[in-house]
Motif scaffolding. Structure first.
Motif, PDB file in Angstrom:
ATOM      1  N   HIS A 189     -71.526-176.755   3.074  1.00  0.00           N
ATOM      2  CA  HIS A 189     -70.581-177.707   2.481  1.00  0.00           C
ATOM      3  C   HIS A 189     -71.260-179.059   2.278  1.00  0.00           C
ATOM      4  O   HIS A 189     -72.305-179.350   2.856  1.00  0.00           O
ATOM      5  CB  HIS A 189     -69.331-177.816   3.348  1.00  0.00           C
ATOM      6  CG  HIS A 189     -68.369-176.690   3.105  1.00  0.00           C
ATOM      7  ND1 HIS A 189     -67.268-176.803   2.297  1.00  0.00           N
ATOM      8  CD2 HIS A 189     -68.383-175.395   3.531  1.00  0.00           C
ATOM      9  CE1 HIS A 189     -66.633-175.642   2.243  1.00  0.00           C
ATOM     10  NE2 HIS A 189     -67.293-174.776   2.990  1.00  0.00           N
ATOM     11  N   ASN A 190     -70.612-179.877   1.433  1.00  0.00           N
ATOM     12  CA  ASN A 190     -71.284-181.065   0.903  1.00  0.00           C
ATOM     13  C   ASN A 190     -70.757-182.378   1.477  1.00  0.00           C
ATOM     14  O   ASN A 190     -70.860-183.425   0.837  1.00  0.00           O
ATOM     15  CB  ASN A 190     -71.136-181.076  -0.631  1.00  0.00           C
ATOM     16  CG  ASN A 190     -72.260-181.807  -1.304  1.00  0.00           C
ATOM     17  OD1 ASN A 190     -73.414-181.755  -0.884  1.00  0.00           O
ATOM     18  ND2 ASN A 190     -71.934-182.528  -2.371  1.00  0.00           N
ATOM     19  N   ASP A 191     -70.235-182.351   2.689  1.00  0.00           N
ATOM     20  CA  ASP A 191     -69.621-183.556   3.259  1.00  0.00           C
ATOM     21  C   ASP A 191     -70.579-184.743   3.343  1.00  0.00           C
ATOM     22  O   ASP A 191     -70.156-185.899   3.236  1.00  0.00           O
ATOM     23  CB  ASP A 191     -69.069-183.235   4.655  1.00  0.00           C
ATOM     24  CG  ASP A 191     -67.988-182.170   4.604  1.00  0.00           C
ATOM     25  OD1 ASP A 191     -66.816-182.500   4.837  1.00  0.00           O
ATOM     26  OD2 ASP A 191     -68.311-181.008   4.312  1.00  0.00           O
ATOM     27  N   LEU A 192     -71.847-184.482   3.538  1.00  0.00           N
ATOM     28  CA  LEU A 192     -72.855-185.553   3.568  1.00  0.00           C
ATOM     29  C   LEU A 192     -73.784-185.485   2.349  1.00  0.00           C
ATOM     30  O   LEU A 192     -74.847-186.101   2.332  1.00  0.00           O
ATOM     31  CB  LEU A 192     -73.687-185.467   4.856  1.00  0.00           C
ATOM     32  CG  LEU A 192     -72.938-185.768   6.151  1.00  0.00           C
ATOM     33  CD1 LEU A 192     -73.823-185.520   7.368  1.00  0.00           C
ATOM     34  CD2 LEU A 192     -72.420-187.203   6.157  1.00  0.00           C
ATOM     35  N   GLY A 193     -73.371-184.726   1.330  1.00  0.00           N
ATOM     36  CA  GLY A 193     -74.175-184.624   0.119  1.00  0.00           C
ATOM     37  C   GLY A 193     -75.438-183.802   0.278  1.00  0.00           C
ATOM     38  O   GLY A 193     -76.381-183.947  -0.492  1.00  0.00           O
ATOM     39  N   LEU A 194     -75.458-182.893   1.266  1.00  0.00           N
ATOM     40  CA  LEU A 194     -76.688-182.155   1.589  1.00  0.00           C
ATOM     41  C   LEU A 194     -76.564-180.645   1.369  1.00  0.00           C
ATOM     42  O   LEU A 194     -77.459-179.893   1.765  1.00  0.00           O
ATOM     43  CB  LEU A 194     -77.075-182.425   3.051  1.00  0.00           C
ATOM     44  CG  LEU A 194     -77.479-183.860   3.368  1.00  0.00           C
ATOM     45  CD1 LEU A 194     -77.588-184.057   4.879  1.00  0.00           C
ATOM     46  CD2 LEU A 194     -78.787-184.212   2.696  1.00  0.00           C
ATOM     47  N   ALA A 195     -75.497-180.199   0.721  1.00  0.00           N
ATOM     48  CA  ALA A 195     -75.264-178.753   0.604  1.00  0.00           C
ATOM     49  C   ALA A 195     -76.404-178.040  -0.125  1.00  0.00           C
ATOM     50  O   ALA A 195     -76.886-176.996   0.332  1.00  0.00           O
ATOM     51  CB  ALA A 195     -73.939-178.492  -0.111  1.00  0.00           C
TER      52      ALA A 195
END
Length: 396
Positions: free
Chosen positions: A205-211
């Protein structure tokens, strides 16, 4: 299985649909499923059958029409979930049941109020039950990104023994750094004795923009499936973006990894998903954003007009996009202005461009973007004849 192939597991119809306001009806899901199959994805997660009659119907109908891709239904590690999913998938040529349970101590304590031992027991029972209905069973260890690695390895080993063919290692909250997520995959590769009997899957998932970065770190450390969505849609900040991971692997050939995705269909499918799910794609979105192949800075425009690869690592035609765009703003230079004027049929020499550039800057300072009609309007009458001659030459 091919050692270097990365299987693309698309969950646009399940995790992507969890975006508020993105509920799809069965007809819309079928249309998107057919487009996903044409794109070349390997697995389509069609829905969560027990969640609603509508989702059951969608999975059931998609199972009937998909010919090449695996059709997958999500469940919890609950008997009724698995039985309903099996019923929904009964027409699928390649059915997969995707079952699982929380693996982090946070989930075990606060979500399930139980013990690690009970989690392992539930996981084994769920996989064995699913295996009674389908050969292809995927197990997800929810919140694996924050789980104790030794417990995670123990859990994964047990579910593979029970019959899991794919083991999904989700970074459910988007917490991990790429190095951390890569270490988890490497740890499982090196410490789960039967890991060769299953495919490791990344679900980030992309919560910190790292997906995307985490998914690439995962496959670099031995995972061979990436779970992703078109346009990166999904719960909260979204999932791994399908178009991003596909093009990262396509660009970085030194990784020696590939997918079966037809990249030329990425832009059209991105537009289709955006329209059907009623979610605009941000202009600066990598690969499929409206500005992905637009150039407005004078320095960039000059370099691009001399040689496209100075500022573009992907040919827009590779992903089915329109040609690159030169956007005229107050940051644009003379070469970009001359280029656009030439496209409009004008033929000006360098001295005339210098004069026109000063007029252009005055217009550009008052507008966010200078359009073609602005260019026509700013040309002094004594130079208008240049267009007529240029246009005649172009049509001769």
């Amino acid at each position: 299985m091919p050692h270097n192939k990365i299987y693309i597991f698309d969950t646009t119809l399940r995790d992507g649909e969890q975006v508020p306001g993105c509920k799809l009806n069965t007809k819309e899901k079928i249309e998107l499923a057919l487009s996903l199959e044409a794109l070349g994805v390997d697995i389509i997660e069609a829905g969560f059958p027990i969640s609603s009659p509508g989702d059951f119907e969608s999975v059931n109908e998609i199972s009937k029409i998909i010919k090449n891709a695996t059709v997958c239904g999500l469940t919890r590690a609950v008997q009724k979930d698995i039985e309903v999913a099996a019923e929904a998938l009964k027409y699928a040529k390649k059915p997969r049941i995707h079952t699982g349970i929380g693996a982090s101590d946070i989930h075990i304590k606060y979500k399930f109020n139980t013990t690690r031992e009970d989690i392992i027991d539930r996981a084994i029972r769920a996989v064995k039950l699913a295996k009674n209905f389908v050969d292809d069973v995927e197990f997800y260890a929810e919140d694996a990104g924050r789980a104790d690695m030794r417990f995670l390895a123990q859990l994964i080993e047990k579910v593979i023994t029970a019959g899991a063919t794919v083991v999904n290692i989700p970074d459910t909250t988007g917490y991990c750094l790429p190095g951390q997520y890569g270490e988890i995959i490497a740890f499982l590769k090196n410490n789960v004795t039967n890991i060769d009997k299953a495919i490791i899957s990344c679900h980030c998932h992309n919560d910190l923009g790292l997906a995307t970065a985490n998914s690439i770190a995962g496959v670099m450390n031995g995972a061979r499936q990436i779970e992703c969505t078109i346009n990166g849609l999904g719960e909260r900040a979204g999932n791994t973006s399908l178009e991003e991971v596909v093009m990262v692997l396509k660009q970085h050939k030194e990784l020696g990894l590939y997918t079966n995705v037809d990249a030329k269909l990425l832009w059209p499918l991105s537009r289709q998903v955006s329209e059907v799910m009623r979610v605009p794609t941000q202009p600066n979105k990598a690969i499929v954003g409206a500005n992905a192949f637009s150039h407005s800075s004078g320095i960039h425009q000059d370099g691009f007009l001399k040689e496209a690869t100075t500022y573009e690592i992907i040919d827009p035609l590779e992903v089915g996009a329109d040609l690159s765009k030169i956007v005229l703003t107050a940051r644009s230079g003379r070469s970009a202005l001359a280029f656009r004027l030439h496209k409009l049929g004008y033929q000006f020499n360098r001295d005339e461009i210098d004069v026109l550039y000063q007029i252009f800057l005055q217009v550009a300072d008052s507008k966010k973007e200078v359009m073609d009609n602005d260019l026509h309007a700013m040309i002094p009458s004594e130079l208008q004849v240049k267009e007529d001659k240029g246009a005649m030459a172009m049509h001769a």
